[in-house]
Design a protein around this motif. Structure first.
Motif, PDB file in Angstrom:
ATOM      1  N   ASN A 121       0.744  -1.272   0.005  1.00 12.82           N
ATOM      2  CA  ASN A 121      -0.054   0.160   0.163  1.00 12.82           C
ATOM      3  C   ASN A 121       1.002   1.197   0.144  1.00 12.82           C
ATOM      4  N   LEU A 122       0.772   2.204  -0.745  1.00 15.72           N
ATOM      5  CA  LEU A 122       1.491   3.192  -1.071  1.00 15.72           C
ATOM      6  C   LEU A 122       1.146   4.634  -0.659  1.00 15.72           C
ATOM      7  N   ALA A 123      -0.074   4.902  -0.283  1.00 15.88           N
ATOM      8  CA  ALA A 123      -0.677   6.280  -0.299  1.00 15.88           C
ATOM      9  C   ALA A 123      -2.175   6.082   0.424  1.00 15.88           C
ATOM     10  N   TRP A 124      -2.277   7.166   1.340  1.00 14.84           N
ATOM     11  CA  TRP A 124      -3.723   7.340   1.767  1.00 14.84           C
ATOM     12  C   TRP A 124      -4.078   8.715   1.163  1.00 14.84           C
ATOM     13  N   LEU A 125      -5.473   8.480   0.905  1.00 15.66           N
ATOM     14  CA  LEU A 125      -6.001   9.909   0.285  1.00 15.66           C
ATOM     15  C   LEU A 125      -7.121  10.274   1.124  1.00 15.66           C
ATOM     16  N   TYR A 126      -7.279  11.667   1.361  1.00 16.42           N
ATOM     17  CA  TYR A 126      -8.595  12.116   2.015  1.00 16.42           C
ATOM     18  C   TYR A 126      -9.488  12.820   1.313  1.00 16.42           C
ATOM     19  N   ASN A 127     -10.735  13.168   1.901  1.00 15.32           N
ATOM     20  CA  ASN A 127     -11.458  13.817   1.129  1.00 15.32           C
ATOM     21  C   ASN A 127     -12.265  14.869   1.953  1.00 15.32           C
ATOM     22  N   VAL A 128     -12.791  15.742   1.107  1.00 16.82           N
ATOM     23  CA  VAL A 128     -13.587  16.945   1.884  1.00 16.82           C
ATOM     24  C   VAL A 128     -14.877  16.664   1.637  1.00 16.82           C
ATOM     25  N   LEU A 129     -16.023  16.940   2.206  1.00 17.78           N
ATOM     26  CA  LEU A 129     -17.143  17.002   2.137  1.00 17.78           C
ATOM     27  C   LEU A 129     -17.575  18.335   1.782  1.00 17.78           C
ATOM     28  N   VAL A 130     -18.029  18.737   0.693  1.00 12.90           N
ATOM     29  CA  VAL A 130     -18.242  20.077   0.293  1.00 12.90           C
ATOM     30  C   VAL A 130     -19.715  20.392  -0.432  1.00 12.90           C
ATOM     31  N   PHE A 204     -18.274  14.381  -2.080  1.00 10.35           N
ATOM     32  CA  PHE A 204     -16.976  14.145  -1.158  1.00 10.35           C
ATOM     33  C   PHE A 204     -15.829  14.274  -2.331  1.00 10.35           C
ATOM     34  N   ALA A 205     -15.238  15.375  -2.204  1.00  6.47           N
ATOM     35  CA  ALA A 205     -13.974  15.686  -3.389  1.00  6.47           C
ATOM     36  C   ALA A 205     -12.658  15.186  -2.818  1.00  6.47           C
ATOM     37  N   THR A 206     -11.737  15.199  -3.416  1.00 10.69           N
ATOM     38  CA  THR A 206     -10.367  14.897  -3.180  1.00 10.69           C
ATOM     39  C   THR A 206      -9.712  16.022  -2.649  1.00 10.69           C
ATOM     40  N   THR A 207      -8.837  15.949  -1.786  1.00  9.72           N
ATOM     41  CA  THR A 207      -8.163  17.415  -1.181  1.00  9.72           C
ATOM     42  C   THR A 207      -7.603  18.128  -2.473  1.00  9.72           C
ATOM     43  N   SER A 208      -6.868  17.413  -3.381  1.00  8.21           N
ATOM     44  CA  SER A 208      -6.207  18.243  -4.449  1.00  8.21           C
ATOM     45  C   SER A 208      -7.272  19.348  -5.253  1.00  8.21           C
ATOM     46  N   VAL A 209      -8.670  18.484  -5.389  1.00  8.91           N
ATOM     47  CA  VAL A 209      -9.676  19.301  -5.847  1.00  8.91           C
ATOM     48  C   VAL A 209     -10.265  20.425  -4.840  1.00  8.91           C
ATOM     49  N   ALA A 210     -10.611  19.838  -3.729  1.00  2.00           N
ATOM     50  CA  ALA A 210     -11.384  20.714  -2.909  1.00  2.00           C
ATOM     51  C   ALA A 210     -10.819  22.117  -2.337  1.00  2.00           C
ATOM     52  N   VAL A 211      -9.274  21.811  -1.982  1.00  3.16           N
ATOM     53  CA  VAL A 211      -8.520  22.987  -1.234  1.00  3.16           C
ATOM     54  C   VAL A 211      -8.658  24.213  -2.549  1.00  3.16           C
ATOM     55  N   PRO A 212      -8.123  24.011  -3.476  1.00  5.04           N
ATOM     56  CA  PRO A 212      -8.076  25.336  -4.248  1.00  5.04           C
ATOM     57  C   PRO A 212      -9.461  25.950  -4.514  1.00  5.04           C
ATOM     58  N   MET A 213     -10.395  25.270  -4.651  1.00  2.96           N
ATOM     59  CA  MET A 213     -11.770  25.543  -4.940  1.00  2.96           C
ATOM     60  C   MET A 213     -12.360  26.321  -3.601  1.00  2.96           C
ATOM     61  N   VAL A 282       9.583  12.168  -1.742  1.00  3.49           N
ATOM     62  CA  VAL A 282       8.359  11.531  -2.385  1.00  3.49           C
ATOM     63  C   VAL A 282       7.418  12.027  -1.524  1.00  3.49           C
ATOM     64  N   LYS A 283       7.605  11.948  -0.032  1.00  3.93           N
ATOM     65  CA  LYS A 283       6.435  12.259   0.627  1.00  3.93           C
ATOM     66  C   LYS A 283       5.772  13.679   0.605  1.00  3.93           C
ATOM     67  N   ASP A 284       6.802  14.479   0.324  1.00  3.10           N
ATOM     68  CA  ASP A 284       6.596  16.045   0.014  1.00  3.10           C
ATOM     69  C   ASP A 284       5.690  16.099  -1.293  1.00  3.10           C
ATOM     70  N   ARG A 285       6.108  15.407  -2.376  1.00  6.10           N
ATOM     71  CA  ARG A 285       5.423  15.594  -3.578  1.00  6.10           C
ATOM     72  C   ARG A 285       3.910  15.061  -3.459  1.00  6.10           C
ATOM     73  N   LEU A 286       3.903  13.730  -2.699  1.00  6.19           N
ATOM     74  CA  LEU A 286       2.510  13.339  -2.623  1.00  6.19           C
ATOM     75  C   LEU A 286       1.488  14.297  -1.650  1.00  6.19           C
ATOM     76  N   LEU A 287       2.262  14.817  -0.766  1.00  4.86           N
ATOM     77  CA  LEU A 287       1.714  15.747   0.111  1.00  4.86           C
ATOM     78  C   LEU A 287       1.088  16.865  -0.775  1.00  4.86           C
ATOM     79  N   GLY A 290      -2.303  16.167  -2.365  1.00  2.00           N
ATOM     80  CA  GLY A 290      -3.394  15.662  -1.651  1.00  2.00           C
ATOM     81  C   GLY A 290      -3.194  14.182  -0.941  1.00  2.00           C
ATOM     82  N   MET A 291      -1.986  13.602  -1.099  1.00  2.00           N
ATOM     83  CA  MET A 291      -1.816  12.286  -0.591  1.00  2.00           C
ATOM     84  C   MET A 291      -0.976  12.325   0.502  1.00  2.00           C
TER      85      MET A 291
END
Length: 325
Positions: A121-130, A204-213, A282-287, A290-291
């Protein structure tokens, strides 16, 4: 002229046959490696594959090709992985949705546990309820009250049936004892546009999508699915902080290989991936994407995660009455 009896000849041939795979493993890798992504370019699994592939090239001094095989909610790509030779030169990205598909569709062209070998397992992804910025809904409690008062009157969007946004929405309704109508779009981008256009009430939107919006004032965040508040949205509470207990769902993405991959190669992949995922770069790039890089673990532990997810979603699909069509 020297002769060899039949028994000695068969023994020599057998020893040769055994030596060839061992030699191939010792020389591994000696040609390009392929990472199959079951979604289009630009999707979170695709981005993860490219980040990891870049580091694999550096580690193993061999080209790593990311091959996108979208379609059938990810089943086409994973089927290609399952049917590839178990030689370590073809692997694929597997994610949360793949543990729901067997229950949702009744059958898949491969057996998720029997035909695939978990590597890591490589990464966890979190979402934002918007909700849209102009929505009258201002909190999770408000959303639950409105949904409870008017079953199926409120809607939530997703990138399609079986997509993470769909699953999170269904699990949210199940956990809160409410009913909201699911509206599937053709993809994540279309679902976000539908939310912005008022075609659906929440998502529920991924953080990479939700945060900028959210920062741009286009969406209002109600809660995040992470265990703790996100650094990018420090004022937004978690689902648990919003009073919803038992909602511990988070997306994950890992790498699997065809079943039958020799143990030595499973171990080599596992060790190399663990080394890659602990690199700060790698950690920083994924962060930034949004991962969160997952802590290195064993292939067996990843297999246990997959098994538990298959069990959880099988029960939820039945209890919530989710259907593929």
């Amino acid at each position: 002229m020297m002769t060899m009896n039949r028994r000695a000849l068969l023994g020599a041939l057998g020893a040769c046959a055994l030596a060839q795979p061992a030699a191939a493993q010792a020389d591994y890798p000696n040609r390009p490696i392929r990472i199959i992504v079951p979604l289009p370019p630009g999707s979170p699994p695709d981005v993860l594959a490219r980040v990891v592939g870049e580091r694999l090239q550096h580690e193993w001094k061999q080209p790593v090709v990311v091959e996108n095989r979208p379609g059938a909610t990810g089943m086409i790509g994973l089927d290609a992985v399952a049917k590839a030779p178990p030689d370590g030169y073809t692997v694929g990205i597997m994610f949360l949705t793949h543990t729901v598909l067997p229950a949702l569709f009744g059958r898949t062209p491969y057996d998720t546990q029997r035909d695939l070998a978990p590597l890591a397992n490589l990464a966890w992804l979190y979402n934002v309820l918007v909700v849209p910025a102009g929505s009258p809904v201002r909190s999770v409690r408000d959303l639950v009250q409105r949904a409870g008062a008017q079953p199926d009157a409120l809607t939530y969007g997703s990138g399609g049936i079986g997509s993470p946004a769909h699953l999170l929405g269904a699990a949210f309704c199940q956990t809160t004892g409410t009913r909201m109508l699911h509206v599937p779009f053709k993809g994540p981008s279309e679902s976000v546009q539908g939310l912005l256009g008022g075609q659906v009430d929440a998502m529920f939107a991924t953080t990479s999508v939700a945060v900028p919006m959210v920062r741009g004032g286009k969406l209002r965040p109600l809660a995040v699915t992470s265990p703790a508040r996100l650094a990018a949205l420090p004022e937004v509470p978690t689902i648990a902080e919003s009073g919803i207990t038992g909602f511990g769902i988070r997306e994950w993405e890992g790498i699997v290989a065809p079943a039958g991959l020799p143990a030595a190669l499973v171990d080599r992949w596992s060790r190399t991936l663990a080394r890659i995922m602990t690199q700060q770069e790698v950690k920083d790039r994924l962060l930034d994407l949004g991962m969160t890089a997952a802590e290195p673990d064993t292939p067996a532990a990843f297999g246990t995660l997959i098994g538990s997810e298959l069990d959880y979603w099988s029960k939820l699909v039945k209890s919530a009455g989710l259907k593929a069509q």
